[in-house]
Design a protein around this motif. Structure first.
Motif, PDB file in Angstrom:
ATOM      1  N   PRO A   1      41.457  64.273 -10.114  1.00  0.00           N
ATOM      2  CA  PRO A   1      41.537  63.722 -11.736  1.00  0.00           C
ATOM      3  C   PRO A   1      42.733  63.916 -12.037  1.00  0.00           C
ATOM      4  CG  PRO A   1      40.321  65.913 -11.385  1.00  0.00           C
ATOM      5  CD  PRO A   1      40.430  65.364 -10.093  1.00  0.00           C
ATOM      6  N   GLN A   2      43.263  62.789 -13.326  1.00  0.00           N
ATOM      7  CA  GLN A   2      44.712  62.978 -13.797  1.00  0.00           C
ATOM      8  C   GLN A   2      44.633  62.702 -14.987  1.00  0.00           C
ATOM      9  OE1 GLN A   2      45.864  59.548 -10.979  1.00  0.00           O
ATOM     10  NE2 GLN A   2      47.796  60.819 -10.816  1.00  0.00           N
TER      11      GLN A   2
ATOM     12  N   TRP B   1      33.436  59.948  -1.802  1.00  0.00           N
ATOM     13  CA  TRP B   1      34.149  60.182  -3.029  1.00  0.00           C
ATOM     14  C   TRP B   1      34.518  61.449  -2.899  1.00  0.00           C
ATOM     15  CZ3 TRP B   1      35.885  56.104  -6.165  1.00  0.00           C
ATOM     16  CH2 TRP B   1      35.224  54.678  -5.841  1.00  0.00           C
TER      17      TRP B   1
ATOM     18  N   SER C   1      37.028  58.056  -9.611  1.00  0.00           N
ATOM     19  CA  SER C   1      38.466  57.990  -8.965  1.00  0.00           C
ATOM     20  C   SER C   1      38.457  58.333  -7.612  1.00  0.00           C
ATOM     21  CB  SER C   1      39.397  58.997  -9.826  1.00  0.00           C
ATOM     22  OG  SER C   1      40.579  59.049  -9.203  1.00  0.00           O
TER      23      SER C   1
ATOM     24  N   ASP D   1      41.005  59.691  -6.178  1.00  0.00           N
ATOM     25  CA  ASP D   1      41.923  60.614  -6.094  1.00  0.00           C
ATOM     26  C   ASP D   1      41.680  61.883  -6.856  1.00  0.00           C
ATOM     27  OD1 ASP D   1      44.191  57.940  -6.132  1.00  0.00           O
ATOM     28  OD2 ASP D   1      43.626  58.770  -4.325  1.00  0.00           O
TER      29      ASP D   1
ATOM     30  N   GLN E   1      31.425  52.277 -10.972  1.00  0.00           N
ATOM     31  CA  GLN E   1      32.829  52.097 -10.889  1.00  0.00           C
ATOM     32  C   GLN E   1      33.694  53.148 -11.761  1.00  0.00           C
ATOM     33  OE1 GLN E   1      33.876  48.243 -10.840  1.00  0.00           O
ATOM     34  NE2 GLN E   1      33.011  47.658  -8.867  1.00  0.00           N
TER      35      GLN E   1
ATOM     36  N   ARG F   1      45.954  57.189 -14.441  1.00  0.00           N
ATOM     37  CA  ARG F   1      44.527  57.806 -14.187  1.00  0.00           C
ATOM     38  C   ARG F   1      43.467  56.863 -13.979  1.00  0.00           C
ATOM     39  NH1 ARG F   1      45.785  57.285 -19.540  1.00  0.00           N
ATOM     40  NH2 ARG F   1      44.327  56.193 -20.898  1.00  0.00           N
ATOM     41  N   LYS F   2      42.511  57.137 -12.921  1.00  0.00           N
ATOM     42  CA  LYS F   2      41.709  56.039 -12.235  1.00  0.00           C
ATOM     43  C   LYS F   2      40.296  56.508 -12.467  1.00  0.00           C
ATOM     44  CE  LYS F   2      44.879  55.077  -8.271  1.00  0.00           C
ATOM     45  NZ  LYS F   2      45.695  56.481  -8.240  1.00  0.00           N
ATOM     46  N   GLY F   3      39.786  57.543 -13.309  1.00  0.00           N
ATOM     47  CA  GLY F   3      38.468  57.822 -13.486  1.00  0.00           C
ATOM     48  C   GLY F   3      38.349  59.221 -13.141  1.00  0.00           C
TER      49      GLY F   3
ATOM     50  N   GLY G   1      40.044  61.990 -17.345  1.00  0.00           N
ATOM     51  CA  GLY G   1      40.736  60.971 -16.423  1.00  0.00           C
ATOM     52  C   GLY G   1      40.311  59.698 -16.494  1.00  0.00           C
ATOM     53  N   SER G   2      39.488  59.198 -17.375  1.00  0.00           N
ATOM     54  CA  SER G   2      39.011  58.122 -17.877  1.00  0.00           C
ATOM     55  C   SER G   2      39.797  57.136 -18.243  1.00  0.00           C
ATOM     56  CB  SER G   2      37.787  58.001 -18.466  1.00  0.00           C
ATOM     57  OG  SER G   2      37.419  56.905 -19.187  1.00  0.00           O
ATOM     58  N   PRO G   3      40.282  55.935 -17.591  1.00  0.00           N
ATOM     59  CA  PRO G   3      41.167  55.048 -18.172  1.00  0.00           C
ATOM     60  C   PRO G   3      40.843  54.711 -19.788  1.00  0.00           C
ATOM     61  CG  PRO G   3      40.550  54.372 -16.040  1.00  0.00           C
ATOM     62  CD  PRO G   3      39.847  55.346 -16.570  1.00  0.00           C
TER      63      PRO G   3
END
Lengths: 196, 404
Positions: B187-188, B53, B183, B185, B180, B194-196, B300-302
């Protein structure tokens, strides 16, 4: 200096042999997915509020939990398994001391300022809590460890404007606050714990 | 710790700060990185066989020796960065959700006494004052700063040192990966895609002290900044932080709040964010419209990014400038409050705005991160949302802002 009165105590040291069953009966079911350390903390906190005559912890109360070992059993087991696999989500959650706070929040019907804060001398944690706590809401302090048979000691206190006697004798430690209900205490200018 | 008869609130000021992170071994390196290379790219780390990761490691790891032999110089040099932390008999707050778990992973440490590492660290620093270990997951350092502030305000201490530590271990990231929450990728924050989280390592130190000297007068000119690095002041008034050259303390802790909400042990609550912000403003004695900048959690947490913005919108009629430091440091868990504050204050003092990305803004949030430094920042709100239902914030004041 503010004078504080002990409203309630939870004293499991060690907890009764059937403490987990008693907790399950009280809650209507076995607590789910929170781990034995958090269960021990919850059992002691509820007993403390019982003595204080409270069914909920006021939102303005400060909650502070101290633990030298935390959820050690789950944590070490989870770390050992790291050689081959990711921790299971429940095991990871149970291994994090901070996860006890939402558990306590749910069951004490409380939302407020809470933390896991550990000191070697329990009086240091109490002194800090007395400085930070809202006098009316008071504080709920716990010391919880699973080692050596287990310990879940809790103190519920609030500031009082009408102390029966001015606390002026230096206490030997937290134990003096736990030995009888209604004990009054304060901290002097040098930070010493005084009892009446 | 002494308690004065009058427990009126004394001003609490930031006397120094230091940081080692993925951006560099100190704040000078961090600023230089941001200026010359912008947002860092995370690196890949193997957590368990078959699972890698992204993460943001410390860039100055010390390879030789045991985990403790590597951790010690790291901590010592960060404390030196902040000026040494002052009186060694003052309270020491250690904020960490992982402490020495990295050593335990390597078989170099044993469980049983979680306070032992904090005390060992105190020994490295020749620290004789009381040691407090705070572990409220991601809100640890913010809570430590708030407690230290209260001690000093009440006169129970003249100063305190807060250390935020998240050092080399696989367990933290592995746990979040298992849940889970990570992310794959970079962070966004606040992005539609955003994926995490992407976790990071950091050691941060913030030295707090009373703004009242022994004579009862505001100290104002008590310390010399340790880094020896001159920074340009945004107003053009230069100040240098050379050793032995007294410099007025600049940042004041005005207040803060911490709200634990039990409804979601892994997520943020909009209602708790609202309560946190309101209580923080009230404790600081200011209104929402006076906040010039909010340092968000925005990892970046959904779910949590949205809950954070929604909660803040209930307090701020118009959101002020927003900044997220997660793309620059990663999420440094228990150290985050101290690490992000140290970096932000350094950036503000240097006039170097931390680069922000708005490539893919989430239209449902209807907001963007600030891409340039606000014209003036007198009050800032620093927010950290934590695993375990923690919602914590501090309000800081730039006491120099009136001079601008």
């Amino acid at each position: 200096m503010k004078v504080w009165r002990v409203l309630g105590r939870g004293q499991f040291q060690p907890p009764p042999a059937d403490w987990r069953e008693a907790l399950a009966r009280r809650l209507g079911q076995r607590p789910r997915r929170i781990g034995s350390w958090a269960e021990l903390a919850l059992a002691g906190a509820l007993a403390c509020l019982d003595e204080a005559g409270e069914t909920t912890l006021p939102a303005s109360a400060l909650l502070s939990l101290s633990s030298l070992s935390g959820p050690e059993t789950v944590l070490l087991g989870s770390v050992q398994n790291l050689a081959s696999e990711l921790p299971m989500p429940i095991a990871f959650l149970q291994s994090q001391p901070g996860q006890v706070l939402p558990v306590l929040a749910q069951h004490l019907r409380w939302s407020g300022n809470g933390r896991c804060l550990t000191t070697r001398d329990p009086v240091d944690a109490l002194r800090l809590a007395c400085l930070e706590a809202d006098p009316a809401g008071g504080l709920l302090l716990g010391w919880v460890d699973e080692a050596s048979g287990g310990k879940s000691l809790w103190l519920r206190a609030a500031a009082t404007a009408s102390a029966e006697r001015t606390p002026n004798r230096e206490a030997s430690g937290i134990a003096e606050l736990m030995d009888s209900p209604g004990r009054e205490f304060q901290f002097d200018r040098q930070g010493r714990l005084l009892v009446a | 710790m002494s308690l004065p008869a009058d427990q009126a609130r004394r001003p609490v000021l930031v006397a120094g700060y230091g940081l080692a992170s993925t951006l560099g071994a100190d704040l000078e390196s961090a600023i230089r990185h941001l200026v010359t290379r912008g947002i860092p790219a995370p690196q890949s780390r193997d957590l368990v066989p078959g699972e890698s990761w992204p993460h943001f490691p410390l860039t100055a790891p010390i390879d030789a020796g045991s985990w403790y032999e590597r951790a010690r110089p790291l901590i010592e040099q960060v404390v030196a960065q902040c000026g040494g932390g002052g009186d060694r008999s003052a309270p020491l707050f250690v904020a960490s959700s992982s402490i020495n778990i990295g050593a335990v992973e390597l078989g170099e440490g044993a469980g049983g006494d979680c306070l032992a590492f904090s005390e060992r660290l105190a020994g490295w620093l020749d620290w004789s004052g009381p040691v407090f270990w705070i572990n409220t997951a991601c809100t640890s350092a913010i809570n430590a700063l708030a407690s230290a502030q209260r001690l000093i305000e009440a006169g129970a201490a003249e100063s305190a040192l807060v250390l935020g530590l998240e050092i080399d271990n696989r367990y933290s990231a592995a746990g979040f990966a298992g849940m889970q929450l990570l992310s794959p990728d970079a962070p966004q924050p606040l992005a539609a895609g955003r994926k995490g989280l992407v976790l990071g390592e950091a050691v941060a130190a913030i030295w707090l002290r009373s703004g009242i000297g022994e004579e009862g007068r505001p100290t104002g000119v008590p310390f010399s900044c340790p880094t020896g690095i001159p920074y340009g002041h945004p107003t053009g008034v230069p100040f240098s932080c050379k050793k032995n050259q007294p410099t007025p303390l600049r940042w004041r802790l005005r207040g803060g709040a911490n709200v634990v909400d039990g409804r979601d042990p892994a997520g943020a609550s909009e209602a708790a964010v609202k309560a946190m912000a309101e209580q923080a403003l009230r404790s600081a004695g200011i209104d929402a419209h006076q906040i010039d900048l909010i340092k968000l959690q925005a990892a970046g947490s959904p779910h949590n990014d949205g809950a954070e913005i929604a909660g803040l919108r209930q307090v701020f009629a118009e959101l002020p400038a927003l900044v997220s430091l997660k793309p620059l440091l990663g999420h440094t868990l228990g150290a985050a409050g101290a690490a992000e504050l140290a970096l932000l204050l350094a950036c503000l003092e240097a006039g170097t705005w931390p680069p922000q990305r708005n490539d893919d803004p989430d239209p449902t949030l209807a907001t963007r991160l600030a891409e340039i430094q606000p014209a003036s920042v007198r009050y800032l709100l620093a927010v950290i949302l934590g695993f375990g239902g923690g919602h914590a914030a501090l309000v800081l004041e730039d006491t120099w802002a009136e001079r601008a």
